[in-house]
Write a protein that holds these residues in place. Structure first.
Motif, PDB file in Angstrom:
ATOM      1  N   LYS A   1      35.256  19.556   9.636  1.00 25.82           N
ATOM      2  CA  LYS A   1      34.325  18.468   9.956  1.00 25.82           C
ATOM      3  C   LYS A   1      33.595  18.763  11.258  1.00 25.82           C
ATOM      4  CE  LYS A   1      36.972  14.854   7.570  1.00 25.82           C
ATOM      5  NZ  LYS A   1      37.868  13.675   7.743  1.00 25.82           N
ATOM      6  N   VAL A   2      34.332  19.250  12.246  1.00 31.08           N
ATOM      7  CA  VAL A   2      33.720  19.614  13.532  1.00 31.08           C
ATOM      8  C   VAL A   2      32.757  20.780  13.346  1.00 31.08           C
ATOM      9  CG1 VAL A   2      34.193  20.463  15.861  1.00 31.08           C
ATOM     10  CG2 VAL A   2      35.717  18.780  14.813  1.00 31.08           C
ATOM     11  N   ILE A   3      33.204  21.789  12.597  1.00 30.22           N
ATOM     12  CA  ILE A   3      32.356  22.965  12.356  1.00 30.22           C
ATOM     13  C   ILE A   3      31.081  22.562  11.624  1.00 30.22           C
ATOM     14  CG2 ILE A   3      32.206  25.146  11.091  1.00 30.22           C
ATOM     15  CD1 ILE A   3      35.239  25.469  11.639  1.00 30.22           C
ATOM     16  N   SER A   4      31.215  21.733  10.590  1.00 29.08           N
ATOM     17  CA  SER A   4      30.049  21.297   9.816  1.00 29.08           C
ATOM     18  C   SER A   4      29.061  20.550  10.695  1.00 29.08           C
ATOM     19  CB  SER A   4      30.491  20.403   8.647  1.00 29.08           C
ATOM     20  OG  SER A   4      31.341  21.112   7.768  1.00 29.08           O
ATOM     21  N   ALA A   5      29.570  19.688  11.587  1.00 27.22           N
ATOM     22  CA  ALA A   5      28.684  18.942  12.480  1.00 27.22           C
ATOM     23  C   ALA A   5      27.917  19.890  13.401  1.00 27.22           C
ATOM     24  CB  ALA A   5      29.495  17.945  13.298  1.00 27.22           C
ATOM     25  N   LEU A   6      28.610  20.908  13.916  1.00 26.87           N
ATOM     26  CA  LEU A   6      27.942  21.878  14.799  1.00 26.87           C
ATOM     27  C   LEU A   6      26.935  22.727  14.029  1.00 26.87           C
ATOM     28  CD1 LEU A   6      31.001  23.020  16.957  1.00 26.87           C
ATOM     29  CD2 LEU A   6      29.103  21.551  17.664  1.00 26.87           C
ATOM     30  N   VAL A   7      27.275  23.078  12.789  1.00 24.99           N
ATOM     31  CA  VAL A   7      26.334  23.851  11.966  1.00 24.99           C
ATOM     32  C   VAL A   7      25.071  23.033  11.703  1.00 24.99           C
ATOM     33  CG1 VAL A   7      25.955  24.825   9.679  1.00 24.99           C
ATOM     34  CG2 VAL A   7      28.078  25.320  10.900  1.00 24.99           C
ATOM     35  N   VAL A   8      25.225  21.741  11.450  1.00 25.62           N
ATOM     36  CA  VAL A   8      24.056  20.874  11.246  1.00 25.62           C
ATOM     37  C   VAL A   8      23.172  20.883  12.491  1.00 25.62           C
ATOM     38  CG1 VAL A   8      23.309  18.485  10.969  1.00 25.62           C
ATOM     39  CG2 VAL A   8      25.125  19.390   9.524  1.00 25.62           C
ATOM     40  N   ILE A   9      23.794  20.853  13.676  1.00 24.53           N
ATOM     41  CA  ILE A   9      23.014  20.902  14.930  1.00 24.53           C
ATOM     42  C   ILE A   9      22.262  22.225  15.032  1.00 24.53           C
ATOM     43  CG2 ILE A   9      23.204  20.980  17.447  1.00 24.53           C
ATOM     44  CD1 ILE A   9      25.590  19.050  17.185  1.00 24.53           C
ATOM     45  N   VAL A  10      22.938  23.318  14.664  1.00 24.07           N
ATOM     46  CA  VAL A  10      22.282  24.637  14.682  1.00 24.07           C
ATOM     47  C   VAL A  10      21.107  24.656  13.718  1.00 24.07           C
ATOM     48  CG1 VAL A  10      22.577  27.076  14.090  1.00 24.07           C
ATOM     49  CG2 VAL A  10      24.342  25.885  15.402  1.00 24.07           C
ATOM     50  N   VAL A  11      21.335  24.138  12.513  1.00 25.71           N
ATOM     51  CA  VAL A  11      20.280  24.104  11.499  1.00 25.71           C
ATOM     52  C   VAL A  11      19.087  23.286  11.994  1.00 25.71           C
ATOM     53  CG1 VAL A  11      19.681  23.242   9.207  1.00 25.71           C
ATOM     54  CG2 VAL A  11      21.810  24.495   9.549  1.00 25.71           C
ATOM     55  N   LEU A  12      19.362  22.141  12.569  1.00 22.75           N
ATOM     56  CA  LEU A  12      18.286  21.297  13.100  1.00 22.75           C
ATOM     57  C   LEU A  12      17.494  22.040  14.172  1.00 22.75           C
ATOM     58  CD1 LEU A  12      20.058  17.822  13.394  1.00 22.75           C
ATOM     59  CD2 LEU A  12      18.155  18.397  11.883  1.00 22.75           C
ATOM     60  N   THR A  13      18.194  22.728  15.051  1.00 26.33           N
ATOM     61  CA  THR A  13      17.527  23.475  16.125  1.00 26.33           C
ATOM     62  C   THR A  13      16.647  24.579  15.555  1.00 26.33           C
ATOM     63  OG1 THR A  13      19.417  23.030  17.576  1.00 26.33           O
ATOM     64  CG2 THR A  13      17.900  24.778  18.238  1.00 26.33           C
ATOM     65  N   VAL A  14      17.204  25.331  14.586  1.00 27.14           N
ATOM     66  CA  VAL A  14      16.440  26.427  13.978  1.00 27.14           C
ATOM     67  C   VAL A  14      15.225  25.880  13.240  1.00 27.14           C
ATOM     68  CG1 VAL A  14      16.504  28.266  12.254  1.00 27.14           C
ATOM     69  CG2 VAL A  14      18.447  27.934  13.788  1.00 27.14           C
ATOM     70  N   LEU A  15      15.404  24.819  12.470  1.00 24.05           N
ATOM     71  CA  LEU A  15      14.284  24.241  11.729  1.00 24.05           C
ATOM     72  C   LEU A  15      13.232  23.670  12.668  1.00 24.05           C
ATOM     73  CD1 LEU A  15      16.128  22.423   8.792  1.00 24.05           C
ATOM     74  CD2 LEU A  15      14.930  24.617   8.743  1.00 24.05           C
TER      75      LEU A  15
ATOM     76  N   PRO B   1      13.528  16.446   7.821  1.00 23.70           N
ATOM     77  CA  PRO B   1      14.255  15.574   6.879  1.00 23.70           C
ATOM     78  C   PRO B   1      14.072  15.970   5.420  1.00 23.70           C
ATOM     79  CG  PRO B   1      12.427  14.397   7.913  1.00 23.70           C
ATOM     80  CD  PRO B   1      12.603  15.671   8.668  1.00 23.70           C
ATOM     81  N   VAL B   2      12.919  16.536   5.078  1.00 21.48           N
ATOM     82  CA  VAL B   2      12.707  17.008   3.703  1.00 21.48           C
ATOM     83  C   VAL B   2      13.749  18.071   3.349  1.00 21.48           C
ATOM     84  CG1 VAL B   2      11.139  18.266   2.166  1.00 21.48           C
ATOM     85  CG2 VAL B   2      10.244  16.493   3.684  1.00 21.48           C
ATOM     86  N   LEU B   3      13.940  19.029   4.261  1.00 21.24           N
ATOM     87  CA  LEU B   3      14.888  20.105   4.014  1.00 21.24           C
ATOM     88  C   LEU B   3      16.332  19.592   4.036  1.00 21.24           C
ATOM     89  CD1 LEU B   3      13.194  22.835   6.247  1.00 21.24           C
ATOM     90  CD2 LEU B   3      13.175  22.721   3.760  1.00 21.24           C
ATOM     91  N   LEU B   4      16.630  18.702   4.979  1.00 22.50           N
ATOM     92  CA  LEU B   4      18.005  18.202   5.094  1.00 22.50           C
ATOM     93  C   LEU B   4      18.399  17.341   3.899  1.00 22.50           C
ATOM     94  CD1 LEU B   4      18.309  17.291   8.887  1.00 22.50           C
ATOM     95  CD2 LEU B   4      19.176  19.304   7.693  1.00 22.50           C
ATOM     96  N   ILE B   5      17.489  16.492   3.423  1.00 22.15           N
ATOM     97  CA  ILE B   5      17.793  15.654   2.251  1.00 22.15           C
ATOM     98  C   ILE B   5      18.032  16.540   1.029  1.00 22.15           C
ATOM     99  CG2 ILE B   5      16.849  13.955   0.647  1.00 22.15           C
ATOM    100  CD1 ILE B   5      15.362  12.730   3.047  1.00 22.15           C
ATOM    101  N   THR B   6      17.208  17.566   0.892  1.00 21.65           N
ATOM    102  CA  THR B   6      17.365  18.479  -0.244  1.00 21.65           C
ATOM    103  C   THR B   6      18.718  19.174  -0.205  1.00 21.65           C
ATOM    104  OG1 THR B   6      14.973  18.875  -0.276  1.00 21.65           O
ATOM    105  CG2 THR B   6      16.370  20.456  -1.443  1.00 21.65           C
TER     106      THR B   6
END
Length: 826
Positions: A158-172, A183-188
């Motif tokens: 759960k912690v790892i997934s939350a950090l990965v989401v932050i990384v993904v948001l930063t990269v996007l 949000p289009v990419l995240l919802i998909t």
């Protein structure tokens, strides 16, 4: 395709409803899946461990147990705690004494056995009472009961997934051109992830490895598909309305994304060929995840884009990813240096990675963090030593052979102790299997000799030994445990009546003996417990396991099984070589076939696979050079994922370079290729690399740690090689690529028809009449038509020649029919 894509876009509300219903269903169904926490459960049926585990499950009862260590207590306090533990309902026994096995360095060790099968929920109730009792103390608890390990891993993920989401948001945020694209990419992706978790129950049971890392890897492996579609939409939206742009983009993205996913799926398919069944388990789960991600992109994302069009227009921002012409120029100038150096590097890496220190258990792995179970195990081990237990399963019924074998094992310097029915003390200094005469038995339990003789006679008749029943009872000896079992059965059936005191003695003895019998003797097999003074994983341990087999064979012949962590690791070691070879060959062959038809060149696939396979060898050379132990599963899984996923980076560069070489020189082509490919590679590569690094740094499980560590490091190596080595190889191998190119042609037959006809296919020729339908064609002549979801673009003769030459068919040479003075082409 236009009709299908138009339907998807126009009926987007229907697809929204379908996905919402599926998401709600998945919220409940995700809890229906069973998770297997034992790696040994996935061993092939042919292995000794698997056969032995199945046999023990059928023959014996394994009672629930736990080990408790309480530090900083006096011996008197420890005795009081021992009494309190014994008083807990459901506790059968608590082993504690003043030896250094149970009291050492001011710490007390209590070995607790519960009065229920280890799979019985009653054990968890008793375990909960134990936890409550020891909570006020400096205590450490080790047990295999319940799902503690999987629960701890789930919390970590759960912690790892939350950090990965932050990384993904930063990269996007850095790679998109409008904030509303995020949000289009995240919802998909979110939709694909929810469906993935909600459909795992269809597989029945999945491994804890698949359950833990699939979501993170799904994001890292499949986010490209949504990015490709979004980029296609933005290209089409430059000169089209949103609806038309989405439809056109989807028609182009479906084949492109499907082709891209084939290499990833190909690498994952290789995992399904492993003997060790955790490979097929993880491969199937990840392939399912890829397919569900594709469905989310093709069916849900078009509607989401239409929904977010106004916001994407309003939140546009400048592109934060710079051009990198210096990389292309560097690649061009160093092409004759880097290419041969890389060949030398991968040859060296091939030999170095062959010496990678793979391990097959957790005992020699050092994970970056420790969970509370691991901390407890280490504390108990530091104070009281390790227990390396081997269960020896032999055919039942021969107590003499069992006693001789146990004595031989006890004499071995590698053995701390061994336990079986034949050396377990019962009453009066006798063991459970010692044969007692009627006189000895009567003295043991203070029973009248005449009554003892009657009981022995009844036993002889029951055993159909009539000679002993009639004559010779005085010398008739019966194993103690068998006699107690017989008398208890006779008392229950009302055939034997004893006084209250004798009956109590018998009942107490029966309870202890029956407890031992259920664990150590089945209907067809007996079990002996051998505690080794050897590490779990070493060649010396493996050699002694073979020695145990040899000794047991002297008494029982075939049909002997050993089961334990060391045996399981030996079985894993024996399956590794075959699985490693199969995974490598299958992943290379599958990806090779995909690349062959993608590039229509025999040389290009070989070059690309050499680059990625080289990066895999370099990846696993790192732990070999550092001397870091690595869990064997990392090699099997990561090599497949790295070949299937990282090859996409090479495809992006190779595809763009091949396209540009038709119109430009080598230097300009490679510079423009690197500029165009960098955003795609940095987006996908950063996500996968960071996902792997976070998994490798924030998990306490040895298998998951190794997978994450190798994926993260391997992806970084692949990015560096595709950016700074692959271009040079393409430049040097340019001639090879062109020489080995081939064209797949189909014979063309001219068809003629009159009247009303339906035309479907690639067409070249003259059509006189009214055309109604979908066209993607070049027309020389006059056009007067209503064009929907497309447009008419004038062409020059040069553009015409280039376009026709690239068409996937050959046209026989001949004169072109056209009106005099009519040079217009559209």
């Amino acid at each position: 395709m236009l009709k299908i894509c138009g339907f998807i876009v126009d009926k987007r509300n229907l697809f929204f409803l379908i996905f919402i219903i599926l998401a709600i269903f998945s919220a409940f169904s995700r809890n229906w899946v069973s998770v297997e926490n034992s790696l040994a459960a996935y061993l092939p049926q042919s292995t000794e461990t698997k056969q032995g585990l199945d046999l023990m499950e059928e023959e014996f009862i394994t009672y629930g147990s736990c080990t408790v260590m309480i530090a900083n207590v006096s011996y008197a306090q420890a005795e009081k705690i021992c009494s309190d533990l014994k008083a807990i309902p459901g506790t059968f026994s608590v082993d504690f004494d003043d030896s250094d096995k149970h009291y050492n360095n001011g710490s007390a060790r209590f070995d607790i056995t519960f009065d229920h099968d280890e799979n019985d929920d009653a054990c968890l109730v008793s375990l909960g009472k134990v936890k409550e009792l020891i909570a006020p103390y400096d205590s450490y608890l080790s047990t295999t009961l319940g799902n503690i390990q999987s629960e701890l891993i789930a919390d970590e993920m759960k912690v790892i997934s939350a950090l990965v989401v932050i990384v993904v948001l930063t990269v996007l945020l850095l790679t998109t051109q409008a904030y509303a694209e995020i949000p289009v990419l995240l919802i998909t992706f979110g939709a694909g992830a929810v469906l993935q978790m909600g459909t795992n129950f269809l597989l029945g049971t999945i491994s804890f490895v698949s359950d833990s890392v699939t979501i993170v890897l799904q994001l890292a492996l499949s986010v490209d598909y949504a990015v490709i579609f979004l980029n296609r939409y933005k290209e089409e939206h430059r000169d089209k309305e949103p609806r038309e742009a989405v439809i056109t983009a989807l028609t182009k993205a479906i084949p492109e994304i499907s082709g891209s996913s084939l290499t990833t799926i190909g690498g994952l398919i290789a995992m399904t060929f492993m003997q060790y069944k955790i490979g097929p388990d993880m491969g199937i789960v990840l392939i399912k995840a890829i397919f569900l991600s594709l469905l989310s992109v093709f069916l849900l994302m078009p509607g989401i884009i239409m929904l977010f069009v106004p916001l994407m227009e309003k939140t546009k921002h400048k592109n934060f990813i710079p051009d990198i012409p210096f990389v292309g120029k560097f690649d061009y100038k160093t092409r004759f240096v880097i290419a041969p150096l890389f060949v030398a590097a991968i040859v060296a890496a091939f030999f170095i990675q062959n010496h990678c220190p793979y391990v097959f258990g957790y005992s020699t792995l050092n994970t970056p963090i420790k969970n509370r179970v691991q901390i407890a195990d280490e504390m108990i081990s530091d104070n009281f030593g390790d227990d390396n237990l081997i269960a020896l399963v032999v055919p039942a019924g021969n107590y003499d052979s069992e006693k001789k074998l146990l004595n031989r094992l006890s004499e071995c310097k590698e053995v701390k102790s061994c336990v079986g029915l034949a050396n377990t003390e019962a009453l009066g200094g006798y063991t459970l299997t010692d044969g007692l005469s009627p006189r000895q038995f009567s003295e043991l339990i203070d029973l009248d000799y005449e009554v003892a003789e009657l009981i022995y006679a009844a036993y002889a008749v029951n055993d159909e030994d009539y000679a002993k029943a009639i004559n010779g009872l005085s010398s008739y000896k019966v194993p103690l445990i068998d006699m107690f079992m017989f008398i208890h059965r006779e008392i229950d059936e009302g055939y034997v009546t004893l006084d209250a005191e004798t009956k109590k003695t018998l009942d107490d003895a029966y309870r202890m003996m029956n407890f031992a019998k259920e664990q150590l003797q089945g209907e067809n097999y007996s079990r002996m417990l051998v505690y080794l003074d050897l590490p779990e994983e070493s060649q010396e341990t493996y050699d002694f396991i073979e020695k145990i087999h040899d000794m047991a064979h002297d008494y029982y012949g075939d049909g002997v099984y050993t089961v334990g962590e060391s045996v399981s690791q030996l079985d894993l070691k024996n399956t590794f070589s075959r699985d490693n070879l199969v995974v490598n060959i299958v992943s290379i062959l599958v990806v090779l076939v995909v690349l062959l038809f993608t590039f229509k060149s025999a040389g290009m696939p070989v070059l690309l696979i050499a680059v990625i396979q080289g990066s895999i060898w370099i990846n696993f050379s790192v732990p070999a050079l550092k001397g870091d132990n690595i869990f064997f599963l990392s090699q099997l899984i990561v090599s497949s994922i790295q070949m299937g996923a990282n090859i996409d980076y090479a495809i992006v560069i190779a595809g763009r370079y091949t396209e540009l070489r038709n119109t430009k020189g080598r230097c300009d082509s490679i510079v423009e290729t690197m500029n165009a490919s960098f955003p795609t590679i940095v987006t996908s590569g950063t996500m996968l690399a960071m996902a792997g690094i976070l998994i490798g740094r924030l998990t306490s499980d040895g298998a998951i740690y190794g997978i994450g560590q190798c994926i993260g490091r391997g992806t970084i190596i692949s990015i560096i090689i595709t950016m700074f080595v692959l271009p040079q190889i393409l430049l040097v191998g340019d001639t090879i690529i062109s020489k080995t190119a081939f064209i797949m042609n189909m014979p063309i037959r001219t068809k003629e028809a009159q009247g009303l006809n339906h035309v479907n296919g690639i067409v070249r020729g003259r059509i006189n009449g009214v055309v109604t339908g979908t066209m993607n064609a070049i027309v020389r002549g006059d056009i007067s038509a209503f064009v929907e979801a497309g447009n008419i673009t004038p062409m020059t003769e040069d553009e015409y020649d280039k376009t026709v030459s690239s068409m996937p068919m050959r046209i026989a040479e001949g004169k072109q029919d056209k009106k005099e003075g009519d040079d217009s082409v559209s």
